[in-house]
Design a protein around this motif. Structure first.
Motif, mmCIF file in Angstrom:
data_model
loop_
_atom_site.group_PDB
_atom_site.id
_atom_site.type_symbol
_atom_site.label_atom_id
_atom_site.label_comp_id
_atom_site.label_asym_id
_atom_site.label_seq_id
_atom_site.Cartn_x
_atom_site.Cartn_y
_atom_site.Cartn_z
ATOM 1 N N CYS A 101 23.608 1.053 48.139
ATOM 2 C CA CYS A 101 22.836 0.249 49.075
ATOM 3 C C CYS A 101 22.255 -0.938 48.311
ATOM 4 O O CYS A 101 21.469 -0.751 47.379
ATOM 5 C CB CYS A 101 21.721 1.063 49.718
ATOM 6 S SG CYS A 101 20.784 0.137 50.960
ATOM 7 N N LYS A 159 14.575 5.331 53.898
ATOM 8 C CA LYS A 159 15.347 6.416 54.519
ATOM 9 C C LYS A 159 15.433 7.688 53.672
ATOM 10 O O LYS A 159 16.197 8.588 54.002
ATOM 11 C CB LYS A 159 16.762 5.923 54.829
ATOM 12 C CG LYS A 159 17.621 5.630 53.607
ATOM 13 C CD LYS A 159 19.032 5.207 54.039
ATOM 14 C CE LYS A 159 19.954 5.028 52.853
ATOM 15 N NZ LYS A 159 21.320 4.645 53.266
ATOM 16 N N GLN A 191 15.657 -0.924 52.269
ATOM 17 C CA GLN A 191 16.380 -0.019 53.164
ATOM 18 C C GLN A 191 16.507 1.371 52.537
ATOM 19 O O GLN A 191 16.323 2.394 53.216
ATOM 20 C CB GLN A 191 17.765 -0.584 53.468
ATOM 21 C CG GLN A 191 18.568 0.238 54.466
ATOM 22 C CD GLN A 191 19.934 -0.370 54.749
ATOM 23 O OE1 GLN A 191 20.140 -1.556 54.549
ATOM 24 N NE2 GLN A 191 20.870 0.456 55.195
ATOM 25 N N ASP A 206 20.202 -3.103 49.409
ATOM 26 C CA ASP A 206 18.850 -3.404 49.885
ATOM 27 C C ASP A 206 17.876 -2.306 49.461
ATOM 28 O O ASP A 206 17.902 -1.190 49.993
ATOM 29 C CB ASP A 206 18.872 -3.527 51.408
ATOM 30 C CG ASP A 206 17.560 -4.062 51.981
ATOM 31 O OD1 ASP A 206 16.504 -3.795 51.382
ATOM 32 O OD2 ASP A 206 17.609 -4.733 53.022
#
Length: 274
Positions: free
Chosen positions: A56, A65, A61, A58
Motif C-alpha cells: 500500500c 485499516k 490508508q 498510502d
C-alpha cells in the motif's frame, strides 16, 4: 492470539522484513493479514513478491485499516509520519514503534488520546531470528497488549519487558551490542590468522566459539563466571589467556563502551525533543 488481526507496517526496511518473516515462519499470522506501506516502490514490490503480503503506497490508508500498526521508520521522519497517519488511526489500534529515541510521550501527543502504545528496541540479529528486543508499555497498554507484542518479537529472538526510563541503557547494551561482538569476532579472527589459520577457518572458529559460549549461558542459566571456571583449568591455556585479557583491560573497555553508548543515546534523544 493474532488470528483475524490485520497488521500494518509503515516502513518496509530490514527490521520490518525481519518481523514479517519471523511472524510468518512462526505461524502467528498469514500473509493476507499483513499490509506494508513504503515510499520506495521497488521495496514494496520485493516484499510483495517474497512474502505474498499486501502493498500500500498510502501510509494513511494502511494506518486506518489495521488492528496492529508497526512504525518501522527512521526516527528522523517519525514526526512527519505521525502527522500523516494520526487522522486515520483508530483508538482501538495498537501502535508498536521501533523508532530509536522516540518516546512514548511523543507518540501519545501525536496520536489519538487513549491509544495503546508499545515502544520496542530490537537489535539487528532479529534478521537471523536471534535478536534481543526490549519492550516498554505506554500507560494505555494493558498486560494483554504486552503479551501480544512479546509474542511477535519472540518470533525473531528473545524479549524482555522494561521501564521506558532504561531504554537508553538498552540501546547501549543490546542495541549497540552486536557491534561490540563483531569487533571481538574480527579481533579473534585476526588472532587466528596470526597463529597460523587461514582467514576463513579463523573466522569460523571465532564466530562459532562466541555463538556457542552465548548459547551455553542462555541454555544453562549458569553465571558466566562459573562457565568460565569450567574452562580455565589450573595452570592451563585458558587462564593464561584470561589473565592477558584482564591485564589489557578488556573487561573495563567493554563496560566503558556500554556506558558511552548509553550516554550517546541520551544525548540523541534530548536533541530530538529540542
Amino acid at each position: 492470539m493474532l488470528e483475524h488481526k490485520q497488521i500494518g507496517f509503515i516502513g518496509g526496511g530490514a527490521m520490518a522484513e525481519a518481523l514479517i518473516k519471523g511472524m510468518l515462519k512462526a505461524g502467528l499470522v498469514q500473509p493476507n493479514q499483513i499490509t506494508v506501506s513504503d515510499v520506495v516502490a521497488d521495496r514494496l514490490s520485493y516484499l510483495t513478491n517474497t512474502y505474498d503480503i499486501s502493498p500500500c503506497a498510502d501510509a494513511q490508508q494502511t494506518a486506518g485499516k489495521v488492528d496492529i500498526l508497526f512504525l518501522t521508520v527512521k526516527p528522523q521522519v517519525i514526526n512527519n509520519v505521525l502527522d500523516t497517519i494520526a487522522p486515520a488511526v483508530s483508538k482501538s489500534t495498537i501502535v508498536i514503534s521501533i523508532a530509536a529515541g522516540v518516546t512514548i510521550a511523543t507518540l501519545q501527543n501525536k496520536l489519538p488520546a487513549g491509544i495503546a502504545i508499545v515502544r520496542v528496541m530490537p537489535n539487528t540479529p532479529v534478521a537471523v531470528g536471534a535478536g534481543m528486543s526490549a519492550i516498554s508499555l505506554g500507560k494505555y497498554a494493558n498486560p494483554q497488549t504486552g503479551e501480544l507484542a512479546a509474542a511477535i518479537f519472540a518470533s525473531v529472538g528473545r524479549v524482555v519487558t522494561v521501564e521506558e526510563s532504561v531504554m537508553d541503557a538498552v540501546t547501549g547494551l543490546s542495541g549497540s551490542g552486536p557491534a561490540y561482538a563483531f569487533v571481538l569476532i574480527d579481533a579473534l579472527t585476526d588472532a587466528g590468522v596470526r597463529v597460523g589459520f587461514s582467514r576463513q577457518n579463523a573466522l569460523l572458529l571465532a564466530a562459532q566459539t562466541l555463538y556457542g559460549a552465548a548459547k551455553m549461558v542462555l541454555d544453562t542459566g549458569e553465571h558466566p563466571a562459573k562457565l568460565r571456571d569450567m574452562v580455565t583449568s589450573p595452570g592451563g591455556t585458558a587462564i593464561a589467556g584470561v589473565h592477558m585479557l584482564e591485564q589489557k583491560g578488556v573487561r573495563a573497555a567493554l563496560i566503558d563502551a556500554v556506558v558511552a553508548a548509553t550516554n550517546r543515546s541520551r544525548e540523541m534523544g534530548k536533541r530530538q525533543h529540542e
